[in-house]
Enzyme design. Structure first.
Site, PDB file in Angstrom:
ATOM      1  CB  SER A 168      48.008  22.370  61.780  1.00  7.29           C
ATOM      2  OG  SER A 168      49.338  22.436  61.342  1.00  7.29           O
TER       3      SER A 168
ATOM      4  CE  LYS B 117      43.848  22.244  59.187  1.00  7.53           C
ATOM      5  NZ  LYS B 117      42.677  21.365  59.225  1.00  7.53           N
TER       6      LYS B 117
ATOM      7  CE1 TYR C 129      46.001  22.649  56.079  1.00 10.59           C
ATOM      8  CE2 TYR C 129      48.104  23.270  57.063  1.00 10.59           C
ATOM      9  CZ  TYR C 129      46.978  22.462  57.040  1.00 10.59           C
ATOM     10  OH  TYR C 129      46.829  21.475  58.001  1.00 10.59           O
TER      11      TYR C 129
HETATM   12  P1  NAD Z   1      44.364  13.485  54.172  1.00 17.01           P
HETATM   13  O1  NAD Z   1      44.333  14.324  52.954  1.00 17.01           O
HETATM   14  O2  NAD Z   1      45.001  12.156  54.093  1.00 17.01           O
HETATM   15  O3  NAD Z   1      42.874  13.289  54.735  1.00 17.01           O
HETATM   16  C1  NAD Z   1      41.879  14.271  54.594  1.00 17.01           C
HETATM   17  C2  NAD Z   1      40.641  13.586  54.019  1.00 17.01           C
HETATM   18  O4  NAD Z   1      39.601  14.550  53.873  1.00 17.01           O
HETATM   19  C3  NAD Z   1      40.882  12.983  52.634  1.00 17.01           C
HETATM   20  O5  NAD Z   1      40.450  11.636  52.638  1.00 17.01           O
HETATM   21  C4  NAD Z   1      40.036  13.842  51.696  1.00 17.01           C
HETATM   22  O6  NAD Z   1      39.537  13.109  50.612  1.00 17.01           O
HETATM   23  C5  NAD Z   1      38.941  14.338  52.634  1.00 17.01           C
HETATM   24  N1  NAD Z   1      38.327  15.604  52.252  1.00 17.01           N
HETATM   25  C6  NAD Z   1      38.950  16.776  51.946  1.00 17.01           C
HETATM   26  N2  NAD Z   1      38.044  17.733  51.666  1.00 17.01           N
HETATM   27  C7  NAD Z   1      36.829  17.156  51.821  1.00 17.01           C
HETATM   28  C8  NAD Z   1      35.499  17.641  51.675  1.00 17.01           C
HETATM   29  N3  NAD Z   1      35.232  18.889  51.290  1.00 17.01           N
HETATM   30  N4  NAD Z   1      34.488  16.777  51.907  1.00 17.01           N
HETATM   31  C9  NAD Z   1      34.714  15.504  52.274  1.00 17.01           C
HETATM   32  N5  NAD Z   1      35.955  15.005  52.425  1.00 17.01           N
HETATM   33  C10 NAD Z   1      36.988  15.815  52.197  1.00 17.01           C
HETATM   34  O7  NAD Z   1      45.021  14.371  55.326  1.00 17.01           O
HETATM   35  P2  NAD Z   1      45.488  13.954  56.795  1.00 17.01           P
HETATM   36  O8  NAD Z   1      46.954  14.015  56.833  1.00 17.01           O
HETATM   37  O9  NAD Z   1      44.796  12.736  57.239  1.00 17.01           O
HETATM   38  O10 NAD Z   1      44.969  15.238  57.586  1.00 17.01           O
HETATM   39  C11 NAD Z   1      43.731  15.236  58.276  1.00 17.01           C
HETATM   40  C12 NAD Z   1      43.508  16.618  58.877  1.00 17.01           C
HETATM   41  O11 NAD Z   1      44.588  16.922  59.752  1.00 17.01           O
HETATM   42  C13 NAD Z   1      43.467  17.769  57.869  1.00 17.01           C
HETATM   43  O12 NAD Z   1      42.469  18.679  58.283  1.00 17.01           O
HETATM   44  C14 NAD Z   1      44.833  18.376  57.950  1.00 17.01           C
HETATM   45  O13 NAD Z   1      44.823  19.746  57.618  1.00 17.01           O
HETATM   46  C15 NAD Z   1      45.153  18.171  59.427  1.00 17.01           C
HETATM   47  N6  NAD Z   1      46.600  18.144  59.701  1.00 17.01           N
HETATM   48  C16 NAD Z   1      47.404  17.275  59.006  1.00 17.01           C
HETATM   49  C17 NAD Z   1      48.764  17.251  59.237  1.00 17.01           C
HETATM   50  C18 NAD Z   1      49.683  16.355  58.442  1.00 17.01           C
HETATM   51  O14 NAD Z   1      50.851  16.696  58.323  1.00 17.01           O
HETATM   52  N7  NAD Z   1      49.209  15.239  57.913  1.00 17.01           N
HETATM   53  C19 NAD Z   1      49.319  18.108  60.216  1.00 17.01           C
HETATM   54  C20 NAD Z   1      48.470  18.962  60.918  1.00 17.01           C
HETATM   55  C21 NAD Z   1      47.102  18.964  60.648  1.00 17.01           C
HETATM   56  C1  WQD Z   2      59.782  18.968  57.662  1.00 20.73           C
HETATM   57  C2  WQD Z   2      61.240  19.418  57.461  1.00 20.73           C
HETATM   58  C3  WQD Z   2      61.576  20.760  55.500  1.00 20.73           C
HETATM   59  C4  WQD Z   2      60.735  17.795  52.471  1.00 20.73           C
HETATM   60  C5  WQD Z   2      54.120  20.746  57.255  1.00 20.73           C
HETATM   61  C6  WQD Z   2      53.096  21.841  57.231  1.00 20.73           C
HETATM   62  C7  WQD Z   2      52.411  21.918  58.555  1.00 20.73           C
HETATM   63  C8  WQD Z   2      51.860  20.548  58.972  1.00 20.73           C
HETATM   64  C9  WQD Z   2      52.895  19.472  58.885  1.00 20.73           C
HETATM   65  C10 WQD Z   2      49.602  20.357  58.234  1.00 20.73           C
HETATM   66  C11 WQD Z   2      61.356  20.878  57.013  1.00 20.73           C
HETATM   67  C12 WQD Z   2      62.340  19.458  55.406  1.00 20.73           C
HETATM   68  C13 WQD Z   2      60.911  18.434  53.687  1.00 20.73           C
HETATM   69  C14 WQD Z   2      61.874  17.513  51.664  1.00 20.73           C
HETATM   70  C15 WQD Z   2      63.269  18.495  53.344  1.00 20.73           C
HETATM   71  N1  WQD Z   2      50.817  20.107  58.085  1.00 20.73           N
HETATM   72  N2  WQD Z   2      62.161  18.784  54.110  1.00 20.73           N
HETATM   73  N3  WQD Z   2      63.098  17.865  52.145  1.00 20.73           N
HETATM   74  O1  WQD Z   2      57.003  21.942  56.942  1.00 20.73           O
HETATM   75  O2  WQD Z   2      57.290  21.050  59.303  1.00 20.73           O
HETATM   76  O3  WQD Z   2      55.078  21.048  58.260  1.00 20.73           O
HETATM   77  O4  WQD Z   2      53.497  19.504  57.588  1.00 20.73           O
HETATM   78  O5  WQD Z   2      49.086  21.061  59.041  1.00 20.73           O
HETATM   79  O6  WQD Z   2      51.403  22.855  58.424  1.00 20.73           O
HETATM   80  O7  WQD Z   2      53.727  23.067  56.941  1.00 20.73           O
HETATM   81  O8  WQD Z   2      56.743  19.451  57.454  1.00 20.73           O
HETATM   82  O9  WQD Z   2      57.462  17.363  56.369  1.00 20.73           O
HETATM   83  O10 WQD Z   2      57.126  19.411  54.942  1.00 20.73           O
HETATM   84  O11 WQD Z   2      59.052  19.333  56.505  1.00 20.73           O
HETATM   85  O12 WQD Z   2      64.389  18.808  53.738  1.00 20.73           O
HETATM   86  O13 WQD Z   2      61.764  16.961  50.561  1.00 20.73           O
HETATM   87  O14 WQD Z   2      61.796  18.618  56.405  1.00 20.73           O
HETATM   88  O15 WQD Z   2      62.321  21.809  54.941  1.00 20.73           O
HETATM   89  O16 WQD Z   2      62.486  21.403  57.621  1.00 20.73           O
HETATM   90  P1  WQD Z   2      56.643  20.985  57.968  1.00 20.73           P
HETATM   91  P2  WQD Z   2      57.554  18.834  56.240  1.00 20.73           P
END
Ligand code: NAD
Ligand code: WQD
Length: 351
Positions: free
Chosen positions: A134, A162, A158
């Site tokens: 991430s 990562k 969190y």
């Molecule tokens: P999500 O929660 O929709 O998907 C994650 C899936 O993993 C879920 O279906 C959950 O049930 C499953 N899961 C969690 N723990 C588990 C375990 N111990 N065993 C088996 N299954 C398990 O999330 P997403 O948005 O699809 O994110 C996928 C990955 O990408 C995550 O690792 C997340 O940290 C990373 N990521 C997400 C974002 C984002 O903003 N969505 C940004 C950067 C990184």
């Molecule tokens: C985006 C912008 C908020 C909600 C997060 C995680 C990051 C990654 C992606 C997993 C910010 C603003 C948000 C609201 C708002 N996830 N905001 N009102 O914080 O960039 O990243 O998700 O790895 O680790 O931290 O994403 O969508 O939460 O926020 O104004 O109700 O929107 O303050 O500026 P962020 P976000």
């Protein structure tokens, strides 16, 4: 793939938001896919819809396994019965706020789960992995765009999972050079499949911007709190690099192809973003245009821990993976709205 032998991919967390979209693309590319998911943050309906999207023939190449990565036995069962050519590892918990209140849950799930996975992969000699990292590993970057060789730091538990998991991957590959590991640093994934059949469906009140805007648009929330309007940005609101989830899905295919093709890859990180910054207020305006709905906003104070502006350098992924995001904010909002409008309560049939 154009290869005569069908490659078999284990997708952890494949029932989730990014997982479902990636599984659709993997099947369309000719891969065989096994999902392992404990459905902690997803529902089986999402996997049923993946099947519906790819059709009956490709569906036969998709297997769903209910299992938890924290139980080594659940992973072992899968490896004992079939050979996997690579693993795409999405499974993990991702709510920043929750991780601050309950760090042990995050360390247990994300770290223990991943270590169990590596152990089992090693035992069965499957040593190719694409890992969901991430942009959070850049912390509050001093410079933008973020480049992969920037110093890494985490701002919350969190983010630390990562960061630790990236370090663990680098250590494992260094000690056992036959491992090939791609760390994909996603920026802000949004949007949905163009069919409107799969998309993001967070449980409870969303923390992230786009799912929140979407719930305002369908009447589930009254207004959007805009966190921060005094940032030194074009309009005072914070700037992020939003990326369409279908572009992300294609980034995984590109990473997988690179893993299979390049024995020298080692352990390497790639940013998956568009390279463009969009402010919160610009995102609201784009969503209003795409949906025709007014999104009432309330200007609020900054959210603690938030960075002013974060966006990716996409050079490395373009050059080495041959991957570049195709979609802009307009398509992200169009597809997010299409998903929301067709599924105002997500995968639930009704309240
Ligand atoms: P999500 O929660 O929709 O998907 C994650 C899936 O993993 C879920 O279906 C959950 O049930 C499953 N899961 C969690 N723990 C588990 C375990 N111990 N065993 C088996 N299954 C398990 O999330 P997403 O948005 O699809 O994110 C996928 C990955 O990408 C995550 O690792 C997340 O940290 C990373 N990521 C997400 C974002 C984002 O903003 N969505 C940004 C950067 C990184
Ligand atoms: C985006 C912008 C908020 C909600 C997060 C995680 C990051 C990654 C992606 C997993 C910010 C603003 C948000 C609201 C708002 N996830 N905001 N009102 O914080 O960039 O990243 O998700 O790895 O680790 O931290 O994403 O969508 O939460 O926020 O104004 O109700 O929107 O303050 O500026 P962020 P976000």
């Amino acid at each position: 793939m154009g290869s005569s032998v069908e490659q078999n991919i284990l997708v952890t967390g494949g029932a989730g938001f990014i997982g479902t979209h990636t599984v659709v693309q993997l099947l369309k590319e000719g891969f065989k896919v096994s999902i392992i998911d404990n459905l902690d943050n997803s529902v089986i309906e999402a996997v049923d819809r993946v099947r519906e999207l790819v059709g009956p023939d490709l569906s036969k190449k998709l297997e769903f396994n209910l299992g938890d990565l924290r139980n080594k036995g659940d992973i072992e069962k899968l490896f004992a019965k079939q050979r996997f050519d690579a693993v795409i590892h999405f499974a993990g918990l991702k709510a920043v706020g929750e991780s601050v209140g309950n760090p042990r849950r995050y360390f247990d799930n994300n770290l223990v789960g991943t270590i169990n996975l590596y152990e089992t992969m090693a035992k069965y000699n499957c040593k190719k992995m694409v890992f969901s990292s991430s942009a959070t590993v850049y912390g509050q970057p001093e410079k933008i765009p973020c480049m992969e060789d920037f110093e890494l730091k985490a701002m919350n538990p969190y983010g630390r999972t990562k960061l630790f998991l990236e370090e663990i991957a680098r250590d494992i590959q260094k000690a056992e050079p036959e491992w090939r590991i791609v760390l994909l640093r996603y920026f802000n994934p949004v949007g949905a499949h163009e069919s409107g059949r799969i998309g993001e469906d967070p449980k409870g009140i969303p923390n992230n911007l786009m799912p929140y805007i979407q719930q305002v648009a369908v009447g589930r929330q009254p207004e959007l709190n805009v966190y921060g309007h005094d940032y030194p940005t074009k309009d005072g609101s914070a700037v992020r690099d939003y990326i369409h989830v279908m572009d992300l899905a294609d980034g995984h295919i590109a990473a997988l192809k690179k893993l299979f093709a390049d024995p020298e890859i080692g352990c390497i990180a790639y940013n998956l973003g568009t390279g463009r910054g969009t402010s919160v207020l610009e995102m609201v305006a784009a969503f209003e245009k795409a949906s025709g709905k007014k999104i009432p906003i309330k200007l609020c104070g900054r959210r603690s821990g938030d960075a002013t502006a974060v966006y990716a350098s996409t050079e490395r992924a373009e050059k080495e993976l041959g991957w570049k995001a195709k979609y802009g904010v307009e398509e992200m909002c169009r597809d997010q709205w299409n998903w929301a409008n067709n599924n105002p309560w997500g995968y639930q049939k009704k309240l």
